[in-house]
Design a protein around this motif. Structure first.
Motif, PDB file in Angstrom:
ATOM      1  N   ILE A 157      -4.529  27.941 -17.336  1.00 51.27           N
ATOM      2  CA  ILE A 157      -5.661  27.474 -16.583  1.00 51.27           C
ATOM      3  C   ILE A 157      -6.133  28.001 -15.265  1.00 51.27           C
ATOM      4  CG2 ILE A 157      -6.129  25.440 -17.933  1.00 51.27           C
ATOM      5  CD1 ILE A 157      -5.391  24.945 -14.390  1.00 51.27           C
ATOM      6  N   SER A 158      -5.104  28.673 -14.861  1.00 47.22           N
ATOM      7  CA  SER A 158      -5.200  29.284 -13.459  1.00 47.22           C
ATOM      8  C   SER A 158      -5.604  31.064 -13.476  1.00 47.22           C
ATOM      9  CB  SER A 158      -4.492  28.922 -12.572  1.00 47.22           C
ATOM     10  OG  SER A 158      -3.172  29.766 -12.866  1.00 47.22           O
ATOM     11  N   ASP A 159      -6.229  31.499 -12.706  1.00 48.28           N
ATOM     12  CA  ASP A 159      -6.397  32.855 -12.244  1.00 48.28           C
ATOM     13  C   ASP A 159      -5.407  33.319 -11.544  1.00 48.28           C
ATOM     14  OD1 ASP A 159      -7.227  35.404 -12.097  1.00 48.28           O
ATOM     15  OD2 ASP A 159      -9.585  34.952 -11.389  1.00 48.28           O
ATOM     16  N   ALA A 160      -4.355  33.458 -12.100  1.00 50.14           N
ATOM     17  CA  ALA A 160      -3.051  33.932 -10.983  1.00 50.14           C
ATOM     18  C   ALA A 160      -3.172  35.281 -10.454  1.00 50.14           C
ATOM     19  CB  ALA A 160      -1.817  33.799 -12.000  1.00 50.14           C
ATOM     20  N   ASP A 161      -3.853  36.225 -11.246  1.00 49.76           N
ATOM     21  CA  ASP A 161      -4.160  37.439 -11.022  1.00 49.76           C
ATOM     22  C   ASP A 161      -4.921  37.352  -9.381  1.00 49.76           C
ATOM     23  OD1 ASP A 161      -2.752  39.010 -12.511  1.00 49.76           O
ATOM     24  OD2 ASP A 161      -4.502  38.710 -13.848  1.00 49.76           O
ATOM     25  N   TYR A 162      -5.999  36.596  -9.402  1.00 51.30           N
ATOM     26  CA  TYR A 162      -6.736  36.319  -8.202  1.00 51.30           C
ATOM     27  C   TYR A 162      -6.052  36.081  -6.889  1.00 51.30           C
ATOM     28  CZ  TYR A 162      -9.932  34.298  -4.621  1.00 51.30           C
ATOM     29  OH  TYR A 162     -10.518  33.923  -3.686  1.00 51.30           O
ATOM     30  N   ALA A 163      -5.068  34.975  -7.403  1.00 52.16           N
ATOM     31  CA  ALA A 163      -4.361  34.414  -6.170  1.00 52.16           C
ATOM     32  C   ALA A 163      -3.457  35.388  -5.739  1.00 52.16           C
ATOM     33  CB  ALA A 163      -3.603  32.997  -6.706  1.00 52.16           C
ATOM     34  N   SER A 164      -2.522  36.018  -6.648  1.00 49.39           N
ATOM     35  CA  SER A 164      -1.465  36.971  -6.228  1.00 49.39           C
ATOM     36  C   SER A 164      -2.116  38.163  -5.387  1.00 49.39           C
ATOM     37  CB  SER A 164      -0.917  37.537  -7.482  1.00 49.39           C
ATOM     38  OG  SER A 164      -0.205  36.502  -8.329  1.00 49.39           O
ATOM     39  N   ALA A 165      -3.243  38.867  -5.985  1.00 48.21           N
ATOM     40  CA  ALA A 165      -3.896  39.621  -5.317  1.00 48.21           C
ATOM     41  C   ALA A 165      -4.413  39.300  -3.780  1.00 48.21           C
ATOM     42  CB  ALA A 165      -5.025  40.322  -6.047  1.00 48.21           C
ATOM     43  N   LYS A 166      -4.953  37.953  -3.623  1.00 48.43           N
ATOM     44  CA  LYS A 166      -5.249  37.636  -2.403  1.00 48.43           C
ATOM     45  C   LYS A 166      -4.203  37.371  -1.455  1.00 48.43           C
ATOM     46  CE  LYS A 166      -8.533  34.770  -0.106  1.00 48.43           C
ATOM     47  NZ  LYS A 166      -9.707  33.940  -0.051  1.00 48.43           N
ATOM     48  N   ILE A 167      -3.002  36.811  -1.992  1.00 48.31           N
ATOM     49  CA  ILE A 167      -2.083  36.616  -0.964  1.00 48.31           C
ATOM     50  C   ILE A 167      -1.276  37.883  -0.725  1.00 48.31           C
ATOM     51  CG2 ILE A 167       0.395  35.470  -1.127  1.00 48.31           C
ATOM     52  CD1 ILE A 167      -0.888  33.344  -2.888  1.00 48.31           C
ATOM     53  N   LEU A 168      -1.158  38.845  -1.541  1.00 47.00           N
ATOM     54  CA  LEU A 168      -0.179  40.107  -1.534  1.00 47.00           C
ATOM     55  C   LEU A 168      -1.145  40.975  -0.542  1.00 47.00           C
ATOM     56  CD1 LEU A 168       1.712  40.236  -4.402  1.00 47.00           C
ATOM     57  CD2 LEU A 168       2.457  39.131  -2.258  1.00 47.00           C
ATOM     58  N   GLY A 169      -2.398  41.061  -0.689  1.00 48.04           N
ATOM     59  CA  GLY A 169      -3.385  42.096  -0.322  1.00 48.04           C
ATOM     60  C   GLY A 169      -3.079  43.346  -0.594  1.00 48.04           C
ATOM     61  N   SER A 170      -2.909  44.395  -0.053  1.00 46.92           N
ATOM     62  CA  SER A 170      -2.787  45.966  -0.520  1.00 46.92           C
ATOM     63  C   SER A 170      -1.521  45.920  -1.100  1.00 46.92           C
ATOM     64  CB  SER A 170      -3.071  46.782   0.621  1.00 46.92           C
ATOM     65  OG  SER A 170      -2.051  46.312   1.567  1.00 46.92           O
ATOM     66  N   VAL A 224      -1.785  32.499   1.887  1.00 51.20           N
ATOM     67  CA  VAL A 224      -1.731  33.715   2.601  1.00 51.20           C
ATOM     68  C   VAL A 224      -1.315  33.691   4.107  1.00 51.20           C
ATOM     69  CG1 VAL A 224      -3.507  35.335   3.378  1.00 51.20           C
ATOM     70  CG2 VAL A 224      -3.641  34.650   1.463  1.00 51.20           C
ATOM     71  N   SER A 225      -1.611  32.801   4.603  1.00 52.32           N
ATOM     72  CA  SER A 225      -0.925  32.337   5.850  1.00 52.32           C
ATOM     73  C   SER A 225       0.388  32.090   6.061  1.00 52.32           C
ATOM     74  CB  SER A 225      -1.879  31.443   6.673  1.00 52.32           C
ATOM     75  OG  SER A 225      -1.385  30.160   6.245  1.00 52.32           O
ATOM     76  N   GLN A 226       0.902  31.429   4.922  1.00 56.53           N
ATOM     77  CA  GLN A 226       2.534  31.174   4.906  1.00 56.53           C
ATOM     78  C   GLN A 226       3.204  32.310   4.370  1.00 56.53           C
ATOM     79  OE1 GLN A 226       3.096  27.526   2.484  1.00 56.53           O
ATOM     80  NE2 GLN A 226       1.395  26.594   3.459  1.00 56.53           N
ATOM     81  N   LEU A 227       2.563  32.815   3.380  1.00 49.76           N
ATOM     82  CA  LEU A 227       3.470  34.150   2.731  1.00 49.76           C
ATOM     83  C   LEU A 227       3.340  35.390   3.233  1.00 49.76           C
ATOM     84  CD1 LEU A 227       3.100  32.595  -0.918  1.00 49.76           C
ATOM     85  CD2 LEU A 227       5.073  32.224   0.624  1.00 49.76           C
ATOM     86  N   ARG A 228       2.041  35.644   3.744  1.00 45.12           N
ATOM     87  CA  ARG A 228       2.167  37.170   4.169  1.00 45.12           C
ATOM     88  C   ARG A 228       2.974  37.623   5.273  1.00 45.12           C
ATOM     89  NH1 ARG A 228      -3.385  39.714   4.073  1.00 45.12           N
ATOM     90  NH2 ARG A 228      -3.363  39.008   1.978  1.00 45.12           N
ATOM     91  N   PRO A 229       3.529  36.757   6.228  1.00 44.24           N
ATOM     92  CA  PRO A 229       4.011  37.257   7.211  1.00 44.24           C
ATOM     93  C   PRO A 229       5.912  37.306   6.780  1.00 44.24           C
ATOM     94  CG  PRO A 229       3.097  35.177   8.235  1.00 44.24           C
ATOM     95  CD  PRO A 229       2.847  35.395   6.625  1.00 44.24           C
ATOM     96  N   VAL A 230       6.061  36.441   5.720  1.00 44.40           N
ATOM     97  CA  VAL A 230       7.326  36.910   4.973  1.00 44.40           C
ATOM     98  C   VAL A 230       7.524  38.197   4.479  1.00 44.40           C
ATOM     99  CG1 VAL A 230       8.797  36.221   3.203  1.00 44.40           C
ATOM    100  CG2 VAL A 230       7.719  34.508   4.702  1.00 44.40           C
ATOM    101  N   LEU A 231       5.873  38.734   3.919  1.00 41.22           N
ATOM    102  CA  LEU A 231       5.867  39.898   2.991  1.00 41.22           C
ATOM    103  C   LEU A 231       6.017  40.811   4.089  1.00 41.22           C
ATOM    104  CD1 LEU A 231       4.991  41.549   0.571  1.00 41.22           C
ATOM    105  CD2 LEU A 231       2.715  41.049   1.183  1.00 41.22           C
ATOM    106  N   GLU A 232       5.357  41.017   5.291  1.00 39.02           N
ATOM    107  CA  GLU A 232       5.175  41.953   6.165  1.00 39.02           C
ATOM    108  C   GLU A 232       6.666  42.046   6.632  1.00 39.02           C
ATOM    109  OE1 GLU A 232       2.551  43.792   6.753  1.00 39.02           O
ATOM    110  OE2 GLU A 232       1.561  42.563   5.304  1.00 39.02           O
ATOM    111  N   GLU A 233       7.438  41.038   7.103  1.00 38.76           N
ATOM    112  CA  GLU A 233       8.814  41.123   7.602  1.00 38.76           C
ATOM    113  C   GLU A 233       9.945  41.469   6.817  1.00 38.76           C
ATOM    114  OE1 GLU A 233      12.147  37.993   9.574  1.00 38.76           O
ATOM    115  OE2 GLU A 233       9.695  38.011  10.316  1.00 38.76           O
ATOM    116  N   SER A 234       9.745  41.111   5.435  1.00 38.39           N
ATOM    117  CA  SER A 234      10.859  41.514   4.566  1.00 38.39           C
ATOM    118  C   SER A 234      10.460  42.159   3.187  1.00 38.39           C
ATOM    119  CB  SER A 234      11.612  39.845   4.090  1.00 38.39           C
ATOM    120  OG  SER A 234      11.796  39.264   5.310  1.00 38.39           O
ATOM    121  N   GLY A 235       9.365  42.238   3.233  1.00 34.43           N
ATOM    122  CA  GLY A 235       8.955  43.082   1.952  1.00 34.43           C
ATOM    123  C   GLY A 235       8.933  42.147   0.740  1.00 34.43           C
TER     124      GLY A 235
END
Length: 181
Positions: A56-69, A164-175
């Motif tokens: 029931i969730s739009d996981a593509d939307y959430a994933s794309a928004k969290i991960l950005g580019s 986004v605010s929790q996971l994006r910094p981890v993504l930026e630092e550790s990929g």
């Protein structure tokens, strides 16, 4: 005139493809509440809700928004792996939030007052165990003739934005490897 009629029918089909977003939310909340009452073991509950969330969730939307580019550059398998991790993360948070609802006061789903397009916001309220009334809105999108949950807003704060605010910094630092670890 024929082409105008065809376009009108197609548009009409889009408008009525998904009906009753408030009914969808009522049914969803009812099913989840029953699961929480039925399954006391956390791992079983996480599994049951995880399967429902996938449907029931739009996981593509959430994933794309969290991960950005970063999302566009992922392979299909990396996207699926991230969505699976995200789903488990969301389910645990959702269970914690729902356990704060005072079971004597069910979540109240307000009638949908929108125009019936492809996106709908369904407003709800519940009473927390603390006694405070809490507003929770479900942001839905009609995909393939079915409502999907795109996001949930609690007291005006969107859950996906929190991720986004929790996971994006981890993504930026550790990929991605750091995020998926």
């Amino acid at each position: 005139i024929y082409s105008v009629g065809v376009v009108f029918c197609l548009l009409l089909g889009q408008v009525f493809a998904c009906s009753g977003p408030d009914k969808f939310v009522k049914e969803l909340v009812g099913e989840v509440t029953k699961d929480i009452e039925r399954y006391s073991e956390e791992s079983v509950l996480v599994d049951k809700l995880g399967k429902r969330l996938e449907r029931i969730s739009d996981a593509d939307y959430a994933s794309a928004k969290i991960l950005g580019s970063h999302y566009r550059g992922l392979s299909s398998s990396e996207k699926e792996k991230f969505k699976s991790k995200l789903s488990a993360y969301v389910v645990v948070g959702y269970i914690k939030a729902l356990r704060q609802v005072d079971s004597r006061n069910k979540l109240k789903v307000y009638p949908f007052r929108g125009s019936g397009g492809q996106v709908a916001t369904v407003r709800t309220k519940y009473t927390a165990r603390s006694g405070k009334r809490v507003r929770m809105d479900f942001i839905l999108i009609c995909l393939g003739n079915k409502w999907k949950v795109q996001d949930v807003s609690i007291e005006g704060v969107r859950v996906v934005d929190g991720y986004v605010s929790q996971l994006r910094p981890v993504l930026e630092e550790s990929g991605m490897n750091g995020l998926l670890a």
